[in-house]
Design a protein around this motif. Structure first.
Motif, PDB file in Angstrom:
ATOM      1  N   GLU A  42       0.839  -1.200   0.000  1.00 61.10           N
ATOM      2  CA  GLU A  42       0.000   0.000   0.000  1.00 61.10           C
ATOM      3  C   GLU A  42       0.874   1.250   0.000  1.00 61.10           C
ATOM      4  O   GLU A  42       0.566   2.233  -0.659  1.00 61.10           O
ATOM      5  CB  GLU A  42      -0.916  -0.003   1.224  1.00 61.10           C
ATOM      6  N   THR A  67       3.701  -5.130   7.107  1.00 62.98           N
ATOM      7  CA  THR A  67       3.097  -3.874   6.693  1.00 62.98           C
ATOM      8  C   THR A  67       1.902  -4.191   5.809  1.00 62.98           C
ATOM      9  O   THR A  67       1.669  -5.343   5.429  1.00 62.98           O
ATOM     10  CB  THR A  67       4.120  -2.997   5.949  1.00 62.98           C
ATOM     11  N   GLN A  68       1.150  -3.160   5.447  1.00 60.58           N
ATOM     12  CA  GLN A  68      -0.081  -3.363   4.680  1.00 60.58           C
ATOM     13  C   GLN A  68       0.220  -3.641   3.214  1.00 60.58           C
ATOM     14  O   GLN A  68       0.972  -2.903   2.571  1.00 60.58           O
ATOM     15  CB  GLN A  68      -0.982  -2.129   4.801  1.00 60.58           C
ATOM     16  N   SER A 101       5.336  -9.870   5.146  1.00 61.02           N
ATOM     17  CA  SER A 101       3.959  -9.377   5.270  1.00 61.02           C
ATOM     18  C   SER A 101       2.983 -10.297   4.551  1.00 61.02           C
ATOM     19  O   SER A 101       1.890 -10.577   5.058  1.00 61.02           O
ATOM     20  CB  SER A 101       3.853  -7.959   4.698  1.00 61.02           C
ATOM     21  N   SER A 105      -0.095 -12.907   6.217  1.00 62.08           N
ATOM     22  CA  SER A 105      -1.430 -12.425   5.860  1.00 62.08           C
ATOM     23  C   SER A 105      -2.449 -13.566   5.838  1.00 62.08           C
ATOM     24  O   SER A 105      -2.089 -14.744   5.728  1.00 62.08           O
ATOM     25  CB  SER A 105      -1.404 -11.740   4.490  1.00 62.08           C
TER      26      SER A 105
END
Length: 302
Positions: A42, A67-68, A101, A105
């Motif tokens: 992102e 992180t996103q 990440s 997820s």
């Protein structure tokens, strides 16, 4: 029809090139359906890096703090794959933040569950402990690790420090000062990595993934340096203390401590590591059995 998913994250393009070269035999086979998935953030990290951003990712990289990410395409989530090729880089002795990440997820749990995986890393040289961390993340996602390929910069440790840093900060893969070797995995090794694709293809078609790692190792897919294993293990212990300490600091204090960490890192690379190497060479004859056992383990996937 066999379905293969190729996962990667690449800033410079090197890992993307590795992924495409290894995939060549799979792409040229009618009964194999290949899907590429590039991990996207992102908020992307800069490339080329600047000095502050490069060191600022240290605590989160080593501590494997996610992180996103942008969502995984729905068609990938709906598809069941027969094999996944997971390409990753090493940042500060851990899997890179984007790869970490993804593996932490909810989407990874869906994609990787009960699925054979081959890990492929493109690194400067120290990747052993990062691979151990990858193993844990794959296990947490109920994935089945079937193989590992390690592609590294083959020049000397200290020389590669100079060339890689120049590349990361300039964004240009070139011979530094006109005479240093090109940074990163050599073009020859990248081009010849398609031989691993041939092995993957035959093992997949014959449903013999259980024997895949033995074939990969026999074809020079995993080179282990006992010296670098020692450095990697030692550095992980030290990085653990630094990263936990800095991560807890407020922004301005964090900047100060990151500058101190940079000084420490330079001293460790240029002063301490040569001493460690000399000690390793002198003690080698007394540790041959242990080193051989260690190499055998790290060439495997257990």
């Amino acid at each position: 029809m066999k379905n293969v998913l190729i996962i990667y994250y690449s800033q410079s393009g090197q890992l993307k090139s590795i992924a495409k070269n290894i995939a060549k035999p799979l792409l040229n086979t009618e009964d194999i359906n290949v899907t590429f998935y590039e991990i996207e953030l992102e908020k992307p990290f800069p490339f080329p890096w600047n000095n502050e951003a490069f060191f600022d990712v240290f605590p989160e990289s080593f501590l494997q703090i996610p992180t996103q990410l942008k969502p995984v395409p729905s068609e990938i989530l709906k598809q069941k794959f027969d094999l996944i090729l997971l390409h990753y880089q090493v940042w500060y002795l851990s899997p890179s933040i984007p790869i970490n990440s993804f593996l932490k997820s909810e989407h990874a749990k869906i994609i990787l569950k009960d699925t054979p995986v081959v890990t492929i890393n493109g690194s400067r040289n120290m990747w052993i402990m990062a691979q151990e961390k990858i193993k844990v993340l794959l296990k947490n996602n109920n994935a089945q690790l079937k193989g590992n390929i390690g592609l590294v910069d083959r020049v000397g440790n200290l020389i590669s420090v100079i060339t890689i840093v120049e590349w990361m900060f300039s964004g240009v893969k070139k011979k530094y000062l006109g005479f240093f070797p090109l940074p990163g995995v050599s073009e020859k090794d990248i081009e010849e990595s398609s031989k691993f694709g041939d092995i993957l293809l035959s093992s997949l078609q014959e449903d013999k993934l259980e024997f895949l790692q033995d074939k990969l190792v026999a074809n020079d897919a995993v080179r282990i340096s006992s010296y670098l294993v020692t450095v990697d293990k030692t550095a992980n212990k030290i990085f653990d203390k630094w990263s936990n300490f800095i991560f807890k600091k407020e922004r301005e204090s964090r900047k100060f401590w990151l500058k101190l960490f940079k000084v420490y890192l330079l001293l460790a690379i240029w002063l301490i590591s040569p001493i460690v190497y000399i000690l390793h060479v002198l003690s080698y004859p007394f540790k041959i059995k242990k080193i051989k056992k260690e190499i055998q383990y790290y060439q495997g996937i257990k």
